[in-house]
Each structure stands twice: as structure tokens, then as C-alpha cells.
Design an enzyme around this catalytic site. Structure first.
Site, PDB file in Angstrom:
ATOM      1  N   ASP A 112       0.828  -1.201   0.000  1.00 42.01           N
ATOM      2  CA  ASP A 112       0.000   0.000   0.000  1.00 42.01           C
ATOM      3  C   ASP A 112       0.869   1.261   0.000  1.00 42.01           C
ATOM      4  OD1 ASP A 112      -2.742   1.187   0.513  1.00 42.01           O
ATOM      5  OD2 ASP A 112      -1.708   1.969   2.273  1.00 42.01           O
ATOM      6  N   GLU A 149       1.203  -0.479  -5.126  1.00 42.94           N
ATOM      7  CA  GLU A 149       0.276   0.608  -5.427  1.00 42.94           C
ATOM      8  C   GLU A 149       1.136   1.804  -5.817  1.00 42.94           C
ATOM      9  OE1 GLU A 149      -3.346   3.337  -3.672  1.00 42.94           O
ATOM     10  OE2 GLU A 149      -1.679   2.780  -2.380  1.00 42.94           O
TER      11      GLU A 149
END
Ligand code: NOJ
Ligand code: CA
Length: 568
Positions: free
Chosen positions: A231, A291
């Protein structure tokens, strides 16, 4: 039950995998030297919303396990589960208070082990979401960190004095609104949070943080996890001098002046951490998805790392965020990623962006357009990541008023900022109450369209979006050209029809996508490819009738898909 997983070919030798530790990322599955994840179809799954096994209105791990056969039948090889760890749920799991457990609302570690085991039986690997940039403010590390200026974990987060009375240390803004600094009265200092104040940023310059976080990955690898989606990797480091970011033209969705985040995003140090995380991943044969919100292809290239030493799968968000059916724009993005040198990672939706059904749909031909978009990202070179419900053409179901909003970014930014609730609604399994997701009221409301757009009805309808996805995914797994073929653009000046080949040796798959709402006719010149006289066999189309001879051109209905095999 048959599985594609245990039989792995390493340069001609077959191995039988029995240990959960061996997830075989580095093993080679074909003569081109590709690894399993390059041939795999990934599926992003939001655990709160996938399937609710205990009828409390929130999805859970046992719910996911109960749907593995559905995923297997769809053609999914790996699932990435967004955070299911203990969390106060301020950011619905992206605020983790314990990295090495499962939140009771989702089940237990034993449920997780069962999910991995059941996945393995079906050849489906499990990947978790690793929130590397920040923890929850309820994590024991942060609780200790904030307890005093001299606590053992003080330097695990980023604490600074303010600039003066009630002035944060600098002008950095939180991506979720307001300042990125929050003053803690107990010690009189500010801590940094790029996201919500409840998500303090870890200090990755502290070796103890690195060690602890690497150990988290080892914990899950030992439980059989095949990798992680990392993330917010862009946000890992900040300028230690805390230089103010330059203010640039325009305002954001919170009405704040835009900033060039050059001092707190994509700092070069990020790559050292990624290389180190990759080393640990390699020890366990795991794959790392990133990401990676890059604005240029050069930035994206850096995430693969020199000699592929960083992320195997950085997401191409420039492709993902093309927000209209623009042939020139898609052509440009495909060419860019194709030339990047790494293996493309393609998606058209996720839990942070409005559903592709709405972003590309024109309100009249939405199902046809959903098939068109599926045909695009599932036939390109690279690994696709489906977002749950895309295959049943789920639509956004945005809150109708501020009172309905759950996502805090929208509570703050309403009505300009609608938040992300709309793309996170329960999976639509049937036309039953709550779309068959739960017997209890789901945590987010199901849209009325669930009565027609759901797994049960679409499986029965050969013309449905779901049936189209299934056929496409079958082709993806069986056509050598779609797995390994190079991307060859065709008719590059046509503004309405995107055509390309996936060329593999003497054969190719031809993909023709009409992105216009009007009928089109194209002529293909396959002479330069040596395929002028090739035999064309239709593999998949959503049109009633097509010409079978490429030399006479292909007539296309509005938003039509035509896919054929060409053989010399
Ligand atoms: C990116 C995640 O995809 C998003 O859902 C989350 O809110 C932020 N990172 C913060 O973790
Ligand atoms: Ca539940």
C-alpha cells in the site's frame, strides 16, 4: 479437483509442490522464462463486501473460502485481499493495529489457514495487503511512541516541534484533507500522517522499523501467503529537513490549493526499502505488487528496479485512470507500458476509484462497454487484476446524502468529495434480499441494479457480462499468443477502433475493439506482419455476424469486440 498449481515446470523438469513455503515465484512455467504470476489472473477482493458467512452484515474469510469454486470457475489464479488485520476500521482496515493477526470481524488465523489450504487445492494463491507507510494510532508501537518523548518507540514515527504557537512544522497536506501534522498535547509535539490522523506514518529511516516490518512479511510467508500488495509505497519517505512543498495552480477535491508533493512523495530512499523487501520476498518465492501512482512511465520503470530488483508487479495507474473511451489515449498508454521493459500490470478499477462500469459507461450501452473494457485489459500483454464485481458489471452506488456517508474523506469533503463507499458495496450474488451477500443488513447498501446484475442470473445468460468474462478468461489461459505474444499495434491512425495483434511465432490473436457508439468498418493490412494470407478463426465476439476474411475488412457494431486467431 484439478489444479494448475502443483505441477510446475522448471526448464523441462516437473516439480510437485507440497510445502506451503514454496509458492514458486522464481520457478519458470514456460519456455519464455515466465513465472506463474505472469500467466495468472489476479482478483482484488474487499473482504468487508465479498461474502458474509455469519450473517452480521460484514463479509469475512469463511465467506471468501465458500466462494473459491466460483472464482476457480471464473478463471482466477490469485486473490489479493485488502487488509483483514485487527483495526479500528477508521480507514476500513488500512489502519492496522496488529500486523500479525486477523480482525475478529473477519475470522481467525485458523480461518485464514483454511482459506490458504482450500485455495491451494484449487490452484488459487492468496496475497495480502501490506500497509507499509503507516499503522493505526491504536497500534502498540504508536501507543508507546506517543507516551513520552523518550519512549522506546518514539523514533518509530515522525515527531517534530511545531513552527510556533499552533503552527505545524511545515505546509505538507494530508491526502485525506487538512494538514498532515497533528499535535499531541501529552508531549507537545506534532506527528506526521500522510493519510488520516489515525494513521501515523512510520519512520522508515529507523532500522528497527525496517526489521519489524520485514518480520511481518516473514510471518505471513510462513503461513503460505504468495505475496503482498504494498500500500502507498510512494509515501514511505519524507525530506528530513521538512522543506515546504511548492504550491501550484488549482485546488483539490477538498478545495485546498494544489501542491507539488516533491518533498514527501516518491523520494529515492523508497527504492532501497523495496529492494530489501524484495530480497525477503525472494527467499520465500513471493511476488510483490505495488500501489504505484506514477505520473510518467519513467517513474513507473523505476519501481521495477534495475535488473528487476524491486517490485515484480508495479500497477500501471496511468492506464487504470484513463477515464474515457479514447482510442488515442489507450493506444498511447499501452505503447508506453509495453516499452517500459517490465511486465505490465493492468487494471481498470479498484476500491479507491469509481467502478469502471460508470467511468466508461454512456448510460445506454453500459453492458456492451463493460465487455469492451474487459476485452481490452484481458487481452493485453501483462497480468490483469480484476476488481470484485467488475465481472458482473457492478455499478457505483454513491451515498445520496452526507448522513449516509461512511468513508471519512467524504464526511470531510462532502459534497465535492463523494468518497469511496460507492465502489465498495456488497458483491451481487443473486437477486435475493441483500443480493445474496448476507441475511443481515449489509454495511453498505446494495443498488437496485443487483436484481439484474448478479452472479446467479448472469451465469444462466450466455449473453451476460459475466459469461463474456468467463469466455475471455478461458481464452487468456489457453491461447499461447495471449499469454506470451508480443503486442503489435494495427491501424494506428484510426480514432475509433483499437486494433492490435498479440503475436507469438507463426500465430497471433487479433483484437479489434470499437470504442465508438456508431458502426465502424476497418481494413486490416497484415502484410507487414507476414499474415496477409493467414487463416482467421473467430474466437470471441459479442456481434451477431462478422466477415470471416480480413482482406475484405471487418464490420463492427457499436462498442463491439472481435477477437480471432490468425494462423499461417
Ligand atoms: C491506499 C489504499 O488503497 C486506500 O484505500 C487507503 O485509504 C490509503 N492507501 C491509505 O492506506
Ligand atoms: Ca460476517
Amino acid at each position: 479437483m484439478s489444479t494448475r498449481w502443483p505441477a510446475i515446470f522448471i526448464f523441462g523438469f516437473s516439480l510437485l509442490l507440497t510445502s506451503p513455503l514454496v509458492s514458486a515465484q522464481q520457478t519458470v512455467v514456460d519456455v519464455e522464462g515466465h513465472s506463474w504470476w505472469q500467466h495468472a489472473v489476479f482478483y482484488e477482493l474487499y473482504p468487508r463486501s465479498f461474502a458474509d458467512s455469519n450473517n452480521d452484515g460484514i463479509g469475512d474469510l469463511n465467506g471468501i473460502t465458500s466462494k473459491l469454486d466460483y472464482l476457480k470457475n471464473l478463471g482466477v489464479d490469485a486473490i489479493w485481499i485488502t487488509p483483514c488485520f485487527p483495526s479500528p476500521q477508521v480507514d476500513f482496515g488500512y489502519d492496522i493495529s496488529d500486523y500479525e493477526n486477523i480482525d475478529p470481524m473477519y475470522g481467525t488465523l485458523q480461518d485464514f489457514d483454511r482459506l490458504v489450504a482450500e485455495g491451494r487445492k484449487r490452484g488459487i494463491r492468496i496475497l495480502l495487503d501490506f500497509v507499509v507507510n503507516h499503522t493505526s494510532d491504536q497500534h502498540k508501537w504508536f501507543l508507546d511512541s506517543k507516551s513520552s518523548r523518550t519512549s522506546a518507540h518514539r523514533d518509530w514515527y515522525i515527531w517534530r516541534d511545531g513552527k510556533g504557537v499552533s503552527q505545524p512544522p511545515n505546509n505538507w497536506a494530508s491526502s485525506f484533507g487538512l494538514s498532515a501534522w497533528k499535535r499531541d498535547p501529552a508531549t507537545g509535539q506534532y506527528y506526521y500522517h500522510y493519510f488520516y490522523p489515525e494513521q501515523p506514518d512510520l519512520n522508515w529511516r529507523n532500522p528497527a522499523v525496517k526489521q519489524a516490518m520485514f518480520d511481518v512479511t516473514r510471518f505471513w510467508y510462513k503461513r503460505g501467503v504468495a505475496g503482498f500488495r504494498l500500500d502507498a509505497v510512494d509515501s514511505l519517505f519524507e525530506d528530513p529537513k521538512l522543506t515546504d512543498n511548492p504550491v501550484v495552480a488549482g485546488t483539490d477535491s477538498f478545495g485546498r490549493p494544489n501542491m507539488d508533493e516533491k518533498y514527501n512523495q516518491k523520494l529515492p530512499e523508497v527504492h532501497d526499502v523495496l529492494r530489501a523487501l524484495r530480497k525477503v520476498a525472494d527467499e520465500h518465492g513471493a511476488v510483490l505488487i505495488g500501489e504505484t501512482y506514477t505520473s510518467t512511465i519513467d517513474e513507473l520503470k523505476q519501481y521495477y528496479g534495475e535488473h528487476s530488483s524491486e517490485l515484480q508487479m508495479p500497477m500501471d495507474m496511468m492506464f487504470a485512470t484513463v477515464d474515457k473511451l479514447s482510442v488515442p489515449e489507450f493506444r498511447k498508454q499501452i505503447a508506453a507500458i509495453d516499452s517500459a521493459g517490465g511486465w505490465p500490470v493492468l487494471l481498470i478499477g479498484n476500491h479507491d476509484m469509481a467502478r469502471s462500469y460508470n467511468r466508461y459507461g454512456d448510460g445506454v450501452h453500459n453492458d456492451a462497454i463493460a465487455k469492451l473494457m474487459a476485452a481490452l485489459y484481458l487481452t493485453l500483454r501483462g497480468t490483469p487484476i480484476l476488481y470484485y464485481g467488475e465481472e458482473t458489471s457492478m455499478e457505483n452506488n454513491d451515498p445520496k446524502s452526507k448522513e449516509e456517508v461512511l468513508d471519512p474523506i467524504s464526511k470531510l469533503g462532502w459534497p465535492l468529495e463523494k468518497g469511496r463507499d460507492g465502489e465498495r458495496t456488497p458483491m451481487q450474488w443473486s437477486a435475493d434480499v441483500n443480493a445474496g451477500f448476507s441475511k443481515a443488513k449489509p454495511w453498505l447498501p446494495v443498488p437496485a441494479s443487483a436484481r439484474t446484475h448478479n452472479v446467479e442470473s448472469e451465469l444462466k445468460d450466455p449473453g451476460s457480462v459475466l459469461s463474456f468474462y468467463k469466455r475471455l478468461l478461458l481464452l487468456r489461459h489457453s491461447e499461447k499468443s495471449l499469454l506470451d505474444g508480443e503486442y503489435v499495434p494495427l491501424n494506428e491512425s484510426n480514432p475509433s477502433v483499437l486494433s492490435y495483434l498479440r503475436r507469438y511465432k507463426d500465430e497471433a490473436v487479433l483484437v479489434v475493439l470499437n470504442m465508438a457508439g456508431s458502426a465502424q468498418k476497418i481494413d486490416l493490412d497484415l502484410f507487414p506482419q507476414g499474415l496477409a494470407a493467414a487463416k482467421m478463426t473467430t474466437l470471441l465476439t459479442d456481434m451477431a455476424g462478422v466477415l470471416q476474411d480480413p482482406s475484405k475488412g471487418i464490420a463492427l457494431e457499436p462498442f463491439a469486440v472481435y477477437i480471432a486467431r490468425l494462423t499461417k
